[in-house]
Design a protein around this motif. Sequence first.
Motif, PDB file in Angstrom:
ATOM      1  N   MET A  86      56.886 -72.530  33.687  1.00  0.00           N
ATOM      2  CA  MET A  86      56.801 -71.611  34.488  1.00  0.00           C
ATOM      3  C   MET A  86      55.291 -71.215  35.331  1.00  0.00           C
ATOM      4  SD  MET A  86      59.588 -69.007  33.579  1.00  0.00           S
ATOM      5  CE  MET A  86      61.722 -69.361  33.812  1.00  0.00           C
ATOM      6  N   LEU A  87      54.514 -71.099  34.009  1.00  0.00           N
ATOM      7  CA  LEU A  87      53.013 -70.798  34.370  1.00  0.00           C
ATOM      8  C   LEU A  87      52.391 -71.968  35.030  1.00  0.00           C
ATOM      9  CD1 LEU A  87      52.112 -68.962  31.339  1.00  0.00           C
ATOM     10  CD2 LEU A  87      52.326 -67.895  33.545  1.00  0.00           C
ATOM     11  N   ALA A  88      52.853 -73.261  34.821  1.00  0.00           N
ATOM     12  CA  ALA A  88      52.182 -74.395  35.420  1.00  0.00           C
ATOM     13  C   ALA A  88      52.649 -74.727  36.763  1.00  0.00           C
ATOM     14  CB  ALA A  88      52.412 -75.591  34.558  1.00  0.00           C
ATOM     15  N   HIS A  89      53.860 -73.939  37.099  1.00  0.00           N
ATOM     16  CA  HIS A  89      54.402 -74.272  38.471  1.00  0.00           C
ATOM     17  C   HIS A  89      54.609 -72.559  39.168  1.00  0.00           C
ATOM     18  CE1 HIS A  89      55.253 -77.702  36.411  1.00  0.00           C
ATOM     19  NE2 HIS A  89      55.225 -78.342  37.701  1.00  0.00           N
ATOM     20  N   LEU A  90      53.517 -71.952  39.318  1.00  0.00           N
ATOM     21  CA  LEU A  90      53.563 -70.543  40.041  1.00  0.00           C
ATOM     22  C   LEU A  90      53.468 -70.695  41.675  1.00  0.00           C
ATOM     23  CD1 LEU A  90      51.215 -68.399  37.621  1.00  0.00           C
ATOM     24  CD2 LEU A  90      53.643 -68.631  37.652  1.00  0.00           C
ATOM     25  N   GLU A  91      52.582 -71.975  42.013  1.00  0.00           N
ATOM     26  CA  GLU A  91      52.696 -71.914  43.435  1.00  0.00           C
ATOM     27  C   GLU A  91      53.850 -72.467  44.096  1.00  0.00           C
ATOM     28  OE1 GLU A  91      49.569 -74.065  46.743  1.00  0.00           O
ATOM     29  OE2 GLU A  91      48.985 -73.707  44.329  1.00  0.00           O
ATOM     30  N   ALA A  92      54.384 -73.373  43.322  1.00  0.00           N
ATOM     31  CA  ALA A  92      55.690 -74.255  43.756  1.00  0.00           C
ATOM     32  C   ALA A  92      56.743 -73.783  42.882  1.00  0.00           C
ATOM     33  CB  ALA A  92      55.358 -75.468  44.161  1.00  0.00           C
ATOM     34  N   PRO A  93      57.465 -72.788  42.550  1.00  0.00           N
ATOM     35  CA  PRO A  93      58.187 -72.515  41.295  1.00  0.00           C
ATOM     36  C   PRO A  93      59.445 -73.605  41.536  1.00  0.00           C
ATOM     37  CG  PRO A  93      57.859 -70.433  42.690  1.00  0.00           C
ATOM     38  CD  PRO A  93      57.259 -71.652  43.544  1.00  0.00           C
ATOM     39  N   LEU A  94      59.759 -73.883  40.217  1.00  0.00           N
ATOM     40  CA  LEU A  94      60.607 -74.955  39.807  1.00  0.00           C
ATOM     41  C   LEU A  94      62.063 -74.102  39.954  1.00  0.00           C
ATOM     42  CD1 LEU A  94      59.037 -76.841  36.993  1.00  0.00           C
ATOM     43  CD2 LEU A  94      59.429 -77.504  39.145  1.00  0.00           C
ATOM     44  N   PRO A  95      63.391 -74.892  40.360  1.00  0.00           N
ATOM     45  CA  PRO A  95      64.701 -74.144  40.237  1.00  0.00           C
ATOM     46  C   PRO A  95      64.675 -73.911  38.680  1.00  0.00           C
ATOM     47  CG  PRO A  95      64.680 -76.169  41.634  1.00  0.00           C
ATOM     48  CD  PRO A  95      63.267 -76.085  41.207  1.00  0.00           C
ATOM     49  N   VAL A  96      65.438 -73.139  38.419  1.00  0.00           N
ATOM     50  CA  VAL A  96      65.877 -72.958  36.848  1.00  0.00           C
ATOM     51  C   VAL A  96      66.757 -74.093  36.558  1.00  0.00           C
ATOM     52  CG1 VAL A  96      67.477 -71.403  35.434  1.00  0.00           C
ATOM     53  CG2 VAL A  96      65.911 -70.271  37.125  1.00  0.00           C
ATOM     54  N   ASP A 115      52.734 -60.986  38.115  1.00  0.00           N
ATOM     55  CA  ASP A 115      51.416 -60.636  37.196  1.00  0.00           C
ATOM     56  C   ASP A 115      50.198 -61.555  37.561  1.00  0.00           C
ATOM     57  OD1 ASP A 115      53.001 -59.058  35.381  1.00  0.00           O
ATOM     58  OD2 ASP A 115      53.379 -60.280  33.828  1.00  0.00           O
ATOM     59  N   HIS A 116      50.629 -62.941  37.834  1.00  0.00           N
ATOM     60  CA  HIS A 116      49.466 -63.645  38.261  1.00  0.00           C
ATOM     61  C   HIS A 116      48.829 -63.182  39.793  1.00  0.00           C
ATOM     62  CE1 HIS A 116      46.970 -67.139  38.649  1.00  0.00           C
ATOM     63  NE2 HIS A 116      47.369 -67.628  39.959  1.00  0.00           N
ATOM     64  N   ALA A 117      49.809 -62.618  40.496  1.00  0.00           N
ATOM     65  CA  ALA A 117      49.539 -61.967  41.810  1.00  0.00           C
ATOM     66  C   ALA A 117      48.592 -60.767  41.665  1.00  0.00           C
ATOM     67  CB  ALA A 117      50.671 -61.643  42.599  1.00  0.00           C
ATOM     68  N   ARG A 118      48.914 -59.940  40.495  1.00  0.00           N
ATOM     69  CA  ARG A 118      48.033 -58.658  40.226  1.00  0.00           C
ATOM     70  C   ARG A 118      46.461 -59.373  39.925  1.00  0.00           C
ATOM     71  NH1 ARG A 118      52.916 -57.405  37.376  1.00  0.00           N
ATOM     72  NH2 ARG A 118      53.914 -55.666  38.385  1.00  0.00           N
ATOM     73  N   ALA A 119      46.439 -60.220  39.003  1.00  0.00           N
ATOM     74  CA  ALA A 119      45.499 -60.746  38.492  1.00  0.00           C
ATOM     75  C   ALA A 119      44.479 -61.255  39.665  1.00  0.00           C
ATOM     76  CB  ALA A 119      45.560 -61.914  37.540  1.00  0.00           C
ATOM     77  N   LEU A 120      44.995 -62.032  40.537  1.00  0.00           N
ATOM     78  CA  LEU A 120      44.170 -62.587  41.800  1.00  0.00           C
ATOM     79  C   LEU A 120      43.767 -61.377  42.725  1.00  0.00           C
ATOM     80  CD1 LEU A 120      46.493 -65.713  42.575  1.00  0.00           C
ATOM     81  CD2 LEU A 120      44.241 -65.799  41.618  1.00  0.00           C
ATOM     82  N   LEU A 121      44.827 -60.472  42.831  1.00  0.00           N
ATOM     83  CA  LEU A 121      44.136 -59.181  43.563  1.00  0.00           C
ATOM     84  C   LEU A 121      42.929 -58.268  42.886  1.00  0.00           C
ATOM     85  CD1 LEU A 121      47.951 -57.950  44.733  1.00  0.00           C
ATOM     86  CD2 LEU A 121      46.270 -58.720  46.299  1.00  0.00           C
ATOM     87  N   LYS A 122      43.001 -58.349  41.566  1.00  0.00           N
ATOM     88  CA  LYS A 122      42.021 -57.439  41.021  1.00  0.00           C
ATOM     89  C   LYS A 122      40.743 -58.615  40.844  1.00  0.00           C
ATOM     90  CE  LYS A 122      43.098 -55.530  37.099  1.00  0.00           C
ATOM     91  NZ  LYS A 122      43.788 -55.474  35.680  1.00  0.00           N
ATOM     92  N   GLY A 123      40.944 -59.812  40.716  1.00  0.00           N
ATOM     93  CA  GLY A 123      39.627 -60.448  40.308  1.00  0.00           C
ATOM     94  C   GLY A 123      39.105 -61.508  41.246  1.00  0.00           C
TER      95      GLY A 123
END
Length: 232
Positions: free
Chosen positions: A132-142, A178-186
């Motif tokens: 999941m972490l490797a595919h945040l930009e293009a989420p994989l189907p479950v 969570d990744h979005a928060r990190a990008l907004l902060k950093g």
Amino acid sequence: MPSGLAAFLHRADRGGAILGGIDTGVAVLASCGLLGSRSVVLHHEAEPEFRETWPEIDVIDAIYALDDRRLSAAGGTATGDAMLAWMARTRSPAFADEVAQDLVHGSMRPAAQSQRPQDTTDPILQAMRSLMLAHLEAPLPVEEIAMRLGQSPRQLRSRCSAALGQTPSPYYLRLRLDHARALLKGTRMSVTEIALATGFGSHAGFSRTFRQATGLTPRAFRTRAQPGTQGR
């Protein structure tokens, strides 16, 4: 960057030196073009901006990495583990152990130890998280995640619910937010860019989901985290 530093590092590299970076010091090596295809480690809070700046460089979840002639560490006490690993490779494991005892450091931790506490010890779910972490930009189907893990979707949902208290889809969404928060902060990425980087098809959809999860719009969250960034 100090004048002449890049030239000095390139001379050291040509001379066979091991070059190292601690935390955001890894960005200096990246900006000098001295990392190539090597895997690196830096503090997890600095990862989002680094990944966006150098997407071709492999950032791994570990406390340090000694890859060929490059040493990188997350900082803090992990720096000691990184130096001990370097001593073990260049001198001997016994020598590194003696140094660790003299420093009252204790046993050298393995490089692959995660910087953050793991949600579970289940190896299947840890592998799920990595996918999941490797595919945040293009989420994989479950369904595809389950197939890659050798599970049926039903098995994966059951396993995830039992260990994490939620099914894979909301867990995946949490990682993206969570990744979005990190990008907004950093970073100084726009909200639209962050929406796309975390797998949302539109600014509006991202903002709506983010507000439902946090009680704040992305811009309001960024303003609190980075005073003076209104409007981005």
